[in-house]
Design an enzyme around this catalytic site. Structure first.
Site, PDB file in Angstrom:
ATOM      1  CD  GLU A  73       0.125  13.524  -8.574  1.00 24.45           C
ATOM      2  OE1 GLU A  73      -0.935  13.454  -9.238  1.00 24.45           O
ATOM      3  OE2 GLU A  73       0.287  12.913  -7.504  1.00 24.45           O
ATOM      4  CG  HIS A  99      -1.635  -1.028  -8.426  1.00 20.42           C
ATOM      5  ND1 HIS A  99      -2.856  -0.527  -8.031  1.00 20.42           N
ATOM      6  CD2 HIS A  99      -1.341  -2.031  -7.542  1.00 20.42           C
ATOM      7  CE1 HIS A  99      -3.279  -1.189  -6.961  1.00 20.42           C
ATOM      8  NE2 HIS A  99      -2.368  -2.109  -6.652  1.00 20.42           N
ATOM      9  NE  ARG A 136      -4.181  -1.548   0.090  1.00 15.76           N
ATOM     10  CZ  ARG A 136      -4.184  -2.609  -0.703  1.00 15.76           C
ATOM     11  NH1 ARG A 136      -3.128  -2.863  -1.451  1.00 15.76           N
ATOM     12  NH2 ARG A 136      -5.202  -3.429  -0.729  1.00 15.76           N
TER      13      ARG A 136
END
Length: 384
Positions: free
Chosen positions: A258, A271, A230
């Site tokens: 960013e 991901h 995560r």
């Protein structure tokens, strides 16, 4: 006929687990009995009164309003371990790309296109991409669930020393853990001994930004950190500072933003942890079967907001009750049966935090739903 609403594209392998003569499945179902989804964000979605179950094809459930579902008697399922091998393989990839400067060397070699004397340029320039081998180095694994155990086994087979930490290590996990793995109950041991650290824990108030200035100070200089779990587990400002100071050599993250894209020392992956066709099939099949077991039999397996509860059916009638957990809840339910003169043949009751669940089997066709539904604290009653 059970109605199932799909909020994302779901693997055909998973959907094939739902018999066509019993299930109607589409992305336009009205008043669905169940929802199948992957990453769709349900927080702003109006939950229909008909909804009984939500099955997430994956482990993380941050995109689902768990408390709201629990209050409405909607059981939420996930699929722990179904994508474990896919994530394990990406961890191994991350170990190598964090060491051998593979991504940087690939980009550099690509930049030579159109120039002359490429073989000579390669021989002259390759030294800038030298990096250490992982064999003999120490890998720290935080979280020894389905993924962590597989990573540990693979790392040992590659000749790494492995130290693992998990305060909630299950008996099943302990039995699967390679005997060569050093298990510790002190997280600081992982920080101080590891050349590489990979994290596999859920995001909770306790784990949020567990990788921060204070934890970096306890690590070896030049440590390499992998986060495919995560994004919020890492304080990005602190790790960028740690990279600048040389405390952290490389950071591999599966959660670009960013503040991380294009930063020296940070390798960002889009991901990809569970992005394999095999993992998608496994997750969808597991989610579909969990959903079926609940809808058809009332049994709960791998719920994240209600307790797991299973009872083999051995009577004519079955009733399932979702309710607020309280000291007298079960006795009130059994009293309702006694007041109706109905003998309970078998029963299973489990609780999880503020919520509880009971499965009651009995012979006869007496309608108990009204009497049980009138009990204080009862959220939903199902007759199966």
């Amino acid at each position: 006929m059970y109605k199932v609403l799909t909020l994302n594209k779901i693997s055909k392998v998973g959907l094939s687990e739902l018999p066509e003569n019993m299930y109607s499945v589409s992305d336009e179902e009205k008043n669905p009995d169940a929802v199948l989804l992957r990453s769709f964000k349900m927080h702003d979605m109006e939950l229909p009164e008909s909804l009984l179950a939500v099955a997430r094809c994956g482990a993380g459930v941050n995109n689902i309003p768990l408390d709201k579902c629990a209050e409405k008697g909607i059981v939420v399922f996930n699929t722990p371990g179904a994508n474990a091998n896919a994530v394990k393989e990406l961890v191994l990839t991350a170990l190598l790309i964090s060491s051998r400067k593979i991504a940087e060397s690939y980009e550099w070699a690509k930049s030579l296109k159109g120039s002359e004397g490429i073989p000579a340029a390669v021989e002259k320039g390759k030294s800038q991409f030298a990096g250490p081998e992982i064999m003999g180095k120490t890998l720290g694994i935080i979280g020894l669930g389905a993924i962590g155990v597989l990573v540990a086994e693979a790392a040992v087979s590659l000749g790494m020393k492995v130290i693992g930490y998990d305060p909630f290590l299950s008996l099943n996990g302990a039995l699967k853990l390679d005997k060569a793995v050093k298990y510790t109950t002190n997280l600081d041991d992982v920080y101080s001994e590891s050349d590489y650290i990979t994290v596999h824990v859920p995001l909770t108030p306790d784990t949020k930004e567990m990788f921060c200035k204070e934890s970096f100070a306890k690590m070896k200089d030049g440590v390499r950190i992998i986060n495919l779990a995560r994004g919020e587990l890492v304080n990005i400002g602190d790790i960028k500072e740690a990279i600048k100071e040389g405390k952290v050599c490389k950071f591999v993250t599966d959660f670009p933003n960013e503040d991380t894209v294009g930063v020296d020392g940070i390798i960002t992956l889009p991901h990809l942890g569970a992005s394999t066709p095999e993992a998608e099939d496994n997750c969808a099949s597991m989610a579909a079967n969990e959903m079926r077991e609940y809808l058809e039999n009332g049994n709960i397996v791998n719920s994240v907001n209600y307790p797991n509860c299973f009872l083999a059916k051995n009577a004519e009638s079955r009733i399932c009750v979702l309710y607020k957990n309280s000291p007298d809840a079960v006795s009130n339910i059994t009293k309702a049966f006694a007041d109706k003169g109905v003998t309970v043949k078998d029963m299973a009751s489990k609780s999880k935090g503020d919520f509880a669940y009971s499965i009651i089997d009995f012979d006869g066709a007496c309608d108990m739903s009204g009497a049980i539904g009138a009990i204080e604290g009862v959220i939903r009653v199902r007759v199966i």
